[in-house]
Scaffold this active site. Structure first.
Site, PDB file in Angstrom:
ATOM      1  N   ALA A   4      -2.268 -15.039  -5.089  1.00 49.83           N
ATOM      2  CA  ALA A   4      -2.159 -14.082  -3.986  1.00 49.83           C
ATOM      3  C   ALA A   4      -3.551 -13.714  -3.506  1.00 49.83           C
ATOM      4  O   ALA A   4      -4.538 -13.878  -4.219  1.00 49.83           O
ATOM      5  CB  ALA A   4      -1.419 -12.827  -4.447  1.00 49.83           C
ATOM      6  N   ASP A   5      -3.604 -13.224  -2.284  1.00 48.10           N
ATOM      7  CA  ASP A   5      -4.844 -12.689  -1.740  1.00 48.10           C
ATOM      8  C   ASP A   5      -4.492 -11.498  -0.868  1.00 48.10           C
ATOM      9  O   ASP A   5      -3.489 -11.533  -0.146  1.00 48.10           O
ATOM     10  CB  ASP A   5      -5.588 -13.739  -0.908  1.00 48.10           C
ATOM     11  N   THR A   6      -5.292 -10.457  -0.954  1.00 46.30           N
ATOM     12  CA  THR A   6      -5.082  -9.263  -0.133  1.00 46.30           C
ATOM     13  C   THR A   6      -6.324  -9.033   0.716  1.00 46.30           C
ATOM     14  O   THR A   6      -7.443  -9.082   0.212  1.00 46.30           O
ATOM     15  CB  THR A   6      -4.812  -8.031  -1.016  1.00 46.30           C
TER      16      THR A   6
END
Length: 192
Positions: free
Chosen positions: A67-69
Site C-alpha cells: 500500500a501507499d498513502t
C-alpha cells in the site's frame, strides 16, 4: 496460504488486525518513492503501491499486500516530511483547507495482481501557530504523509472527512478485504 505484508508500518499491521489477520511475514519493499516530474497524486500513489508489489515477488502459496498513502493538496503531493521545518510547512499549507488522502493497494499472488485506490476528502481546521508548534513537538509527524496522522494528536485538527477513516490511517479495511478475497486469501474461511 501465507500473507506477506509489504510494509513496515505498524498502523497497517494494526488495521489488518481488524480483519483478524496477522501477516505471516513483513517484507518492506525498497523502491525509489520520488514522484516523476509533473506526476499527479493519484497516479503517483497507484504507481507506488504497484511498484512495491512488483519488488516483492510472491513465492508458492503466498499473497503479497502493499500500500501507499499520499496527501494531495490540489495537484501537489505532500509526502513524508524530510524534517521538522517541512512538517511545519505542510501543516501551514493544509491549515483551514480541504485536501485529499489517497491510499492505493496492490495484492499480488502467482496468479496475478489486483489493485485499487481509495480517495478520502479531509478538512483540517485553521491552525494557530501554537497548535502547529505543539504538534511538531510531539514528533508524531515523522514518517507520516502530509506531516500528520489522523489517529494521533492531529486528530484534534480534523473536524470532517468524507470517505474512509482507515484509508487515511494507511489501509482501507473494506477494500483490503475485497482484494484479498479476490486473490484467493481465505479471509472468511476455506469457502471464499
Amino acid at each position: 496460504m501465507r500473507l506477506i505484508l509489504g510494509s513496515g508500518s505498524p498502523r497497517r499491521r494494526e488495521l489488518l488486525g481488524q480483519l483478524g489477520i496477522t501477516p505471516d511475514e513483513i517484507r518492506a519493499a525498497d523502491i525509489d518513492e520520488s514522484p516523476a516530474k509533473g506526476e499527479l497524486p493519484r497516479p503517483y500513489c497507484t504507481r507506488m503501491a504497484v511498484e512495491k508489489a512488483q519488488a516483492l515477488p510472491p513465492g508458492a502459496g503466498e499473497i503479497v499486500l502493499t500500500a501507499d498513502t499520499t496527501v494531495a493538496l490540489g495537484r501537489r503531493i505532500l509526502g513524508k516530511p524530510e524534517g521538522r521545518a517541512q512538517a511545519g510547512e505542510f501543516l501551514r499549507a493544509l491549515s483551514g483547507r480541504r485536501h485529499r488522502v489517497i491510499t492505493a493497494l496492490a495484492v499480488r499472488s502467482e496468479a496475478g495482481m489486483w489493485q485499487r485506490d481509495v480517495v478520502t476528502s479531509v478538512k483540517m481546521k485553521r491552525l494557530s501557530q501554537s497548535e502547529v508548534f505543539a504538534y511538531l513537538e510531539t514528533g508524531d509527524w515523522q514518517g507520516k504523509a502530509g506531516g500528520y496522522a489522523i489517529q494521533g494528536p492531529a486528530g484534534a485538527f480534523i473536524p470532517w472527512i468524507s470517505g474512509s477513516y482507515s484509508a487515511v490511517m494507511g489501509l482501507p479495511v473494506a477494500e483490503t478485504a475485497s482484494l484479498l478475497v479476490a486473490a484467493g486469501y481465505p479471509l472468511y474461511g476455506a469457502g471464499t
